[in-house]
Write a protein that holds these residues in place. Structure first.
Motif, PDB file in Angstrom:
ATOM      1  N   TRP A   2       0.837  -1.200   0.000  1.00  0.00           N
ATOM      2  CA  TRP A   2       0.000   0.000   0.000  1.00  0.00           C
ATOM      3  C   TRP A   2       0.875   1.255   0.000  1.00  0.00           C
ATOM      4  CZ3 TRP A   2      -3.918   2.926  -0.807  1.00  0.00           C
ATOM      5  CH2 TRP A   2      -4.148   4.070  -0.046  1.00  0.00           C
ATOM      6  N   ALA A  72     -11.322   2.283  -0.964  1.00  0.00           N
ATOM      7  CA  ALA A  72     -11.517   1.590   0.310  1.00  0.00           C
ATOM      8  C   ALA A  72     -10.961   2.414   1.471  1.00  0.00           C
ATOM      9  CB  ALA A  72     -10.847   0.215   0.268  1.00  0.00           C
ATOM     10  N   ALA A  73      -9.803   3.030   1.289  1.00  0.00           N
ATOM     11  CA  ALA A  73      -9.197   3.837   2.352  1.00  0.00           C
ATOM     12  C   ALA A  73     -10.052   5.053   2.682  1.00  0.00           C
ATOM     13  CB  ALA A  73      -7.793   4.268   1.945  1.00  0.00           C
ATOM     14  N   ARG A  74     -10.572   5.710   1.648  1.00  0.00           N
ATOM     15  CA  ARG A  74     -11.426   6.882   1.892  1.00  0.00           C
ATOM     16  C   ARG A  74     -12.712   6.492   2.608  1.00  0.00           C
ATOM     17  NH1 ARG A  74      -9.676   8.760  -3.749  1.00  0.00           N
ATOM     18  NH2 ARG A  74      -7.967  10.178  -3.236  1.00  0.00           N
ATOM     19  N   ALA A  75     -13.288   5.358   2.247  1.00  0.00           N
ATOM     20  CA  ALA A  75     -14.505   4.888   2.911  1.00  0.00           C
ATOM     21  C   ALA A  75     -14.207   4.562   4.376  1.00  0.00           C
ATOM     22  CB  ALA A  75     -15.071   3.663   2.193  1.00  0.00           C
ATOM     23  N   HIS A  76     -13.086   3.913   4.617  1.00  0.00           N
ATOM     24  CA  HIS A  76     -12.698   3.576   5.984  1.00  0.00           C
ATOM     25  C   HIS A  76     -12.446   4.848   6.796  1.00  0.00           C
ATOM     26  CE1 HIS A  76     -10.932   1.425   9.329  1.00  0.00           C
ATOM     27  NE2 HIS A  76      -9.876   2.193   9.244  1.00  0.00           N
ATOM     28  N   GLU A  77     -11.759   5.803   6.199  1.00  0.00           N
ATOM     29  CA  GLU A  77     -11.482   7.066   6.886  1.00  0.00           C
ATOM     30  C   GLU A  77     -12.784   7.787   7.243  1.00  0.00           C
ATOM     31  OE1 GLU A  77      -9.085  11.266   6.272  1.00  0.00           O
ATOM     32  OE2 GLU A  77      -9.353   9.934   4.563  1.00  0.00           O
ATOM     33  N   GLU A  79     -15.677   6.514   7.772  1.00  0.00           N
ATOM     34  CA  GLU A  79     -16.323   5.760   8.845  1.00  0.00           C
ATOM     35  C   GLU A  79     -15.676   6.066  10.196  1.00  0.00           C
ATOM     36  OE1 GLU A  79     -16.405   1.137  10.183  1.00  0.00           O
ATOM     37  OE2 GLU A  79     -16.787   1.534   8.051  1.00  0.00           O
ATOM     38  N   VAL A  80     -14.343   6.099  10.229  1.00  0.00           N
ATOM     39  CA  VAL A  80     -13.628   6.381  11.473  1.00  0.00           C
ATOM     40  C   VAL A  80     -13.911   7.806  11.939  1.00  0.00           C
ATOM     41  CG1 VAL A  80     -11.324   6.692  12.485  1.00  0.00           C
ATOM     42  CG2 VAL A  80     -11.824   4.669  11.101  1.00  0.00           C
ATOM     43  N   ARG A  83     -17.294   8.163  13.530  1.00  0.00           N
ATOM     44  CA  ARG A  83     -17.405   7.561  14.861  1.00  0.00           C
ATOM     45  C   ARG A  83     -16.625   8.324  15.928  1.00  0.00           C
ATOM     46  NH1 ARG A  83     -15.169   2.143  14.691  1.00  0.00           N
ATOM     47  NH2 ARG A  83     -14.621   2.436  12.541  1.00  0.00           N
TER      48      ARG A  83
END
Length: 109
Positions: A2, A72-77, A79-80, A83
């Motif tokens: 990555w 995927a990284a942007r979606a994960h970011e 989400e984090v 939260r």
């Protein structure tokens, strides 16, 4: 992989730059690049101006993988951050620390 792909998103780099960016020793970086080249993710070419240098380039397969990983990284970011309300401030602090660290290690003119 990555970090290699992400670093190469800015254009071709030397093995030394990639090793530094990935926090790896140069021999380890070479082994990573060997695997990535066999998988069709990167190519290595001799530098046109300085034949002692080898530049690592993203191959089309690597560009595709990078695009997928970025989604995927942007979606994960997102989400984090959703939260954890302080995540944006923490990101700003980390960017400032990284920038300061980069200035400390640059050779002085």
């Amino acid at each position: 992989m990555w970090r290699v792909l992400g670093t190469l998103s800015g254009g071709p780099e030397t093995v030394t730059v990639l090793a530094d960016a990935c926090l790896l020793q140069q021999p380890t970086m070479t082994k990573v690049l060997d695997r990535m080249e066999r998988s069709g993710l990167v190519t290595r070419q001799q530098d046109a101006r300085d034949r002692r240098l080898v530049r690592v380039h993203l191959a089309p397969k690597g560009e595709t993988m990078l695009a997928e990983l970025l989604v995927a990284a942007r979606a994960h970011e997102a989400e984090v951050v959703a939260r954890h309300p302080d995540a944006a401030a923490i990101k700003d602090l980390l960017r400032a620390l990284i920038a300061r660290q980069g200035r400390k290690h640059r050779p002085r003119a």
